[in-house]
Design a protein around this motif. Structure first.
Motif, mmCIF file in Angstrom:
data_model
loop_
_atom_site.group_PDB
_atom_site.id
_atom_site.type_symbol
_atom_site.label_atom_id
_atom_site.label_comp_id
_atom_site.label_asym_id
_atom_site.label_seq_id
_atom_site.Cartn_x
_atom_site.Cartn_y
_atom_site.Cartn_z
ATOM 1 N N VAL A 43 0.829 -1.197 0.000
ATOM 2 C CA VAL A 43 0.000 0.000 0.000
ATOM 3 C C VAL A 43 0.868 1.253 0.000
ATOM 4 C CG1 VAL A 43 -1.611 1.310 1.436
ATOM 5 C CG2 VAL A 43 -2.002 -1.116 1.029
ATOM 6 N N LEU A 44 1.954 1.226 0.758
ATOM 7 C CA LEU A 44 2.824 2.397 0.855
ATOM 8 C C LEU A 44 3.526 2.729 -0.462
ATOM 9 C CD1 LEU A 44 4.344 1.900 4.412
ATOM 10 C CD2 LEU A 44 2.820 3.737 3.653
ATOM 11 N N GLU A 45 3.629 1.762 -1.359
ATOM 12 C CA GLU A 45 4.274 2.001 -2.653
ATOM 13 C C GLU A 45 3.507 3.014 -3.491
ATOM 14 O OE1 GLU A 45 4.949 -1.648 -4.723
ATOM 15 O OE2 GLU A 45 6.207 -2.442 -3.117
ATOM 16 N N ASP A 46 2.189 3.043 -3.385
ATOM 17 C CA ASP A 46 1.384 3.979 -4.172
ATOM 18 C C ASP A 46 0.057 4.212 -3.451
ATOM 19 O OD1 ASP A 46 0.063 5.515 -6.044
ATOM 20 O OD2 ASP A 46 0.527 4.195 -7.729
ATOM 21 N N VAL A 47 0.103 5.057 -2.448
ATOM 22 C CA VAL A 47 -1.063 5.312 -1.605
ATOM 23 C C VAL A 47 -2.219 5.886 -2.425
ATOM 24 C CG1 VAL A 47 -1.905 6.747 0.297
ATOM 25 C CG2 VAL A 47 0.245 5.514 0.526
ATOM 26 N N GLY A 48 -1.915 6.766 -3.363
ATOM 27 C CA GLY A 48 -2.967 7.372 -4.167
ATOM 28 C C GLY A 48 -3.758 6.357 -4.967
ATOM 29 N N ARG A 49 -3.079 5.423 -5.569
ATOM 30 C CA ARG A 49 -3.750 4.380 -6.369
ATOM 31 C C ARG A 49 -4.431 3.363 -5.465
ATOM 32 N NH1 ARG A 49 -2.036 -0.617 -8.354
ATOM 33 N NH2 ARG A 49 0.073 -0.195 -7.657
ATOM 34 N N HIS A 50 -3.707 2.885 -4.456
ATOM 35 C CA HIS A 50 -4.272 1.860 -3.575
ATOM 36 C C HIS A 50 -5.436 2.384 -2.742
ATOM 37 C CE1 HIS A 50 -1.583 -1.405 -4.522
ATOM 38 N NE2 HIS A 50 -0.529 -0.645 -4.294
ATOM 39 N N GLY A 51 -5.420 3.673 -2.439
ATOM 40 C CA GLY A 51 -6.512 4.247 -1.663
ATOM 41 C C GLY A 51 -7.838 4.208 -2.383
ATOM 42 N N GLN A 52 -7.810 3.997 -3.691
ATOM 43 C CA GLN A 52 -9.028 3.929 -4.485
ATOM 44 C C GLN A 52 -9.484 2.490 -4.717
ATOM 45 O OE1 GLN A 52 -8.903 6.678 -7.872
ATOM 46 N NE2 GLN A 52 -7.211 7.712 -6.846
ATOM 47 N N ASP A 53 -8.817 1.561 -4.068
ATOM 48 C CA ASP A 53 -9.142 0.138 -4.156
ATOM 49 C C ASP A 53 -9.823 -0.274 -2.849
ATOM 50 O OD1 ASP A 53 -8.507 -2.715 -5.319
ATOM 51 O OD2 ASP A 53 -7.860 -2.731 -3.220
ATOM 52 N N GLN A 54 -10.895 -1.019 -2.928
ATOM 53 C CA GLN A 54 -11.671 -1.360 -1.741
ATOM 54 C C GLN A 54 -10.849 -2.078 -0.678
ATOM 55 O OE1 GLN A 54 -15.177 -3.735 -2.436
ATOM 56 N NE2 GLN A 54 -15.946 -3.406 -0.378
ATOM 57 N N ALA A 55 -10.186 -3.164 -1.044
ATOM 58 C CA ALA A 55 -9.438 -3.944 -0.046
ATOM 59 C C ALA A 55 -8.279 -3.136 0.526
ATOM 60 C CB ALA A 55 -8.923 -5.241 -0.661
ATOM 61 N N ALA A 56 -7.569 -2.416 -0.330
ATOM 62 C CA ALA A 56 -6.427 -1.627 0.142
ATOM 63 C C ALA A 56 -6.887 -0.477 1.024
ATOM 64 C CB ALA A 56 -5.630 -1.116 -1.048
ATOM 65 N N SER A 57 -8.001 0.155 0.669
ATOM 66 C CA SER A 57 -8.488 1.260 1.490
ATOM 67 C C SER A 57 -8.923 0.754 2.866
ATOM 68 C CB SER A 57 -9.626 2.011 0.797
ATOM 69 O OG SER A 57 -10.787 1.224 0.698
ATOM 70 N N GLN A 58 -9.481 -0.440 2.918
ATOM 71 C CA GLN A 58 -9.864 -1.019 4.206
ATOM 72 C C GLN A 58 -8.627 -1.341 5.039
ATOM 73 O OE1 GLN A 58 -12.379 -4.156 2.757
ATOM 74 N NE2 GLN A 58 -14.213 -2.912 2.971
ATOM 75 N N LEU A 59 -7.577 -1.817 4.392
ATOM 76 C CA LEU A 59 -6.333 -2.068 5.111
ATOM 77 C C LEU A 59 -5.787 -0.754 5.667
ATOM 78 C CD1 LEU A 59 -3.971 -3.811 6.053
ATOM 79 C CD2 LEU A 59 -2.987 -3.567 3.753
ATOM 80 N N MET A 60 -5.806 0.305 4.858
ATOM 81 C CA MET A 60 -5.318 1.607 5.332
ATOM 82 C C MET A 60 -6.118 2.093 6.530
ATOM 83 S SD MET A 60 -4.549 3.820 1.941
ATOM 84 C CE MET A 60 -4.014 3.027 0.445
ATOM 85 N N GLN A 61 -7.436 1.929 6.480
ATOM 86 C CA GLN A 61 -8.278 2.334 7.613
ATOM 87 C C GLN A 61 -7.883 1.561 8.872
ATOM 88 O OE1 GLN A 61 -12.624 2.699 6.750
ATOM 89 N NE2 GLN A 61 -11.960 2.196 4.672
ATOM 90 N N SER A 62 -7.617 0.278 8.713
ATOM 91 C CA SER A 62 -7.222 -0.545 9.855
ATOM 92 C C SER A 62 -5.864 -0.133 10.408
ATOM 93 C CB SER A 62 -7.189 -2.023 9.465
ATOM 94 O OG SER A 62 -8.474 -2.473 9.130
ATOM 95 N N VAL A 63 -4.939 0.196 9.521
ATOM 96 C CA VAL A 63 -3.616 0.650 9.963
ATOM 97 C C VAL A 63 -3.765 1.944 10.752
ATOM 98 C CG1 VAL A 63 -1.393 1.582 9.176
ATOM 99 C CG2 VAL A 63 -2.309 -0.513 8.153
ATOM 100 N N LEU A 64 -4.533 2.880 10.220
ATOM 101 C CA LEU A 64 -4.725 4.154 10.904
ATOM 102 C C LEU A 64 -5.394 3.980 12.262
ATOM 103 C CD1 LEU A 64 -5.847 6.319 7.864
ATOM 104 C CD2 LEU A 64 -3.673 6.510 9.113
ATOM 105 N N ALA A 65 -6.352 3.065 12.326
ATOM 106 C CA ALA A 65 -7.081 2.824 13.574
ATOM 107 C C ALA A 65 -6.258 2.022 14.578
ATOM 108 C CB ALA A 65 -8.388 2.098 13.281
#
Length: 122
Positions: A43-65
């Motif tokens: 995810v960290l390789e391309d946050v802008g692209r991955h943030g628009q993907d459902q599974a990756a965005s959910q992973l990011m939310q979990s990391v932040l939380a």
């Protein structure tokens, strides 16, 4: 507009219900039907692209939380990268939830940065 409604934000603890994986990872299903594990490093390789993907965005939310397995350094890198991509992600159905999660954990300085970025964008 033809787009599917975005999923609700992830719960703040527990397993990642959208993927069936532990909160420390996500599974991404490609159109070919192949499933691959998605890591915080991916995810960290391309946050802008991955943030628009459902599974990756959910992973990011979990990391932040704090419910996904990630080092403090990875969490900080994600926050910094999201600050850079905030405008783009905020207009995406999945990325919007990531930015909302960022706002939940942002420092005062990060909130100021976001405020400046969004000034005049409405």
């Amino acid at each position: 507009d033809g787009q599917a409604a975005p999923p609700p934000p992830l719960p703040r603890s527990g397993p990642c219900s959208a993927t069936g994986q532990a909160a420390g990872g996500a599974v991404r299903k490609f159109s070919s039907g192949v499933r691959t594990a998605l890591s915080v490093a991916d995810v960290l390789e391309d946050v802008g692209r991955h943030g628009q993907d459902q599974a990756a965005s959910q992973l990011m939310q979990s990391v932040l939380a704090g419910t996904a397995e990630a080092s403090e350094q990875e969490r900080e890198r994600l926050q910094e990268a999201l600050l850079e991509e905030a405008i783009t992600l905020s207009s995406d159905s999945f990325g919007n939830y990531v930015i909302q999660s960022l706002l939940d954990v942002a420092t005062a300085d990060q909130q100021d940065i976001l405020s400046e970025k969004f000034r005049g964008e409405a």
